[in-house]
Write an enzyme that holds these catalytic residues in place. Structure first.
Site, mmCIF file in Angstrom:
data_model
loop_
_atom_site.group_PDB
_atom_site.id
_atom_site.type_symbol
_atom_site.label_atom_id
_atom_site.label_comp_id
_atom_site.label_asym_id
_atom_site.label_seq_id
_atom_site.Cartn_x
_atom_site.Cartn_y
_atom_site.Cartn_z
ATOM 1 N N ASP A 64 -25.480 107.966 6.870
ATOM 2 C CA ASP A 64 -26.923 108.017 7.168
ATOM 3 C C ASP A 64 -27.234 107.717 8.639
ATOM 4 O OD1 ASP A 64 -27.093 108.157 4.305
ATOM 5 O OD2 ASP A 64 -27.078 105.971 4.237
ATOM 6 N N GLU A 274 -34.901 113.540 -0.201
ATOM 7 C CA GLU A 274 -34.781 112.289 0.562
ATOM 8 C C GLU A 274 -34.410 112.606 2.004
ATOM 9 O OE1 GLU A 274 -31.609 110.106 -1.265
ATOM 10 O OE2 GLU A 274 -30.088 111.552 -0.657
#
Length: 371
Positions: A64, A274
């Site tokens: 991420d 997301e």
């Protein structure tokens, strides 16, 4: 979901692999794929698959990656994957990260430095578990680290921690940001100096539980809209001048098709799942995000940071690993995409961050990357 084939020199077991969104919702197929990847690495003693880019660091598992340029240097704010031994499930409980390491590099392709632990979950007064994908910003002579973590009631909120250094250590505020929800904060400062936070992720990220405006965890499996209903969009709010709170109520971001209709929940090749990110190019706002269970990175554009955004297409095909989460920056006249895959481990919860150039066509559209 899509699958790739590894080179035939590896066992036939390799037909399955984990592909593409920040948290996981693995099926038995994906669990089998993880085992297959492990078996392949053990049998061959290596991984013969060709990758577009190599991991930025190999000493720890990172995912991420939120990249920013501060004082001419690249800083990367990733999550820190760890092995917990927990079984995989639909809520991503096996993603039980507990701290953040911050990485830096002077230039793309240059040496990457791991600056160690910048924030630990034990130092966040209100935190319960699962320190997921963060982001960062700089303003007022202070660096701000924004992070999602479940509170003591197991509800995801967004917190903020501050430091005078881009690498920390960061000190967390005693409470989460009022009005914050879900996961994956992405902080964008516009050319007029206004700063916005985009946030949200469905399934394990809990965004679907906020459809009424209030959190409802009573029937989590039934709260995602039906396939023929409008999809759940990410949320956005302008940050206050002190960067510690929202200056306005949180709003839902609408993502439309080319006919101006909101993408439907069943349109999982295009709908938001997301990992939102925002950047601006030639006066246009680019909202990029993951489609989750179809493992694509896609983008939509608007003339306003609030949207509505019009879907434009895929800019990255599935990576190895179930999850895909990214950031985009400009450096020395070129644009770069930071992302992750599972090259080092073959396990969807033990990822490694990477970077590659992001190219545009003359009209500003993004070219598709195959990782």
């Amino acid at each position: 979901m899509s699958h790739f084939l590894l080179k035939p020199t590896l066992p036939a077991l390799a037909v399955l692999a984990l592909l593409g969104a920040c948290q996981s919702n693995p099926s038995s197929t994906e669990s089998a794929a993880s085992k297959a990847a492990d078996a392949n690495r053990e049998a061959a003693g290596t991984n013969d698959k060709k990758y577009l880019s190599e991991p930025l660091i190999k000493e720890i598992y990172t995912a991420d990656p939120s990249a920013h340029i501060f004082n001419g240097k690249i800083y990367i704010y990733p999550s820190h994957d760890i092995e917990t031994g927990m079984p995989e499930n639909d809520n991503g409980d096996h993603f039980a990260m507990r701290d953040y390491h911050i990485l830096s590099m002077d230039s793309i392709g240059g040496k990457v430095t791991d600056h160690g632990v910048a924030l630990d979950i034990k130092d966040i007064p209100w935190a319960g578990r699962q320190l997921w994908a963060p982001d960062a910003a700089f303003k007022n002579g202070t660096y701000y680290l924004y992070f999602p973590v479940k509170d003591k009631q197991d509800i995801f909120r967004i917190g903020v921690a501050t430091s005078k250094s881009p690498t920390g250590p960061f000190k967390a505020e005693p409470k989460p940001i009022a009005g914050s929800l879900s996961i994956d904060p992405a902080v964008f400062t516009d050319t007029d100096g206004s700063t916005y936070m985009y946030m949200g992720g469905i399934w394990g990220g809990q965004l679907q539980r906020w459809r009424t405006g209030k959190y409802d965890g009573s029937k989590p499996k039934e709260q995602e809209p039906a396939a023929n209903e409008p999809s759940v969009g990410p949320r956005v709010a302008k940050l206050s001048k002190d960067m510690l709170s929202f200056a306005e109520p949180v709003k839902e971001v609408k993502i439309l098709d080319q006919d101006g209709k909101v993408l439907l929940s069943g349109d999982n090749q295009r709908r938001f799942f997301e990992g939102a990110w925002m950047h601006k190019y030639n006066g246009k706002y680019y909202l990029t995000y993951s489609t989750g269970d179809t493992h694509l990175l896609v983008y939509a554009t608007s003339n306003s940071p609030y949207g509505p955004f019009t879907y434009q297409g895929v800019f990255m095909n599935p990576v190895e690993g179930w999850t895909t989460h990214h950031s985009i920056i400009e450096k020395d006249g070129k644009w770069y995409l930071f992302y992750h895959d599972t090259q080092l481990s073959g396990k969807t919860w033990l990822r490694n961050v990477k970077v590659t150039e992001l190219k545009r066509n003359v009209d500003g559209s993004l070219q598709t990357i195959t990782p």
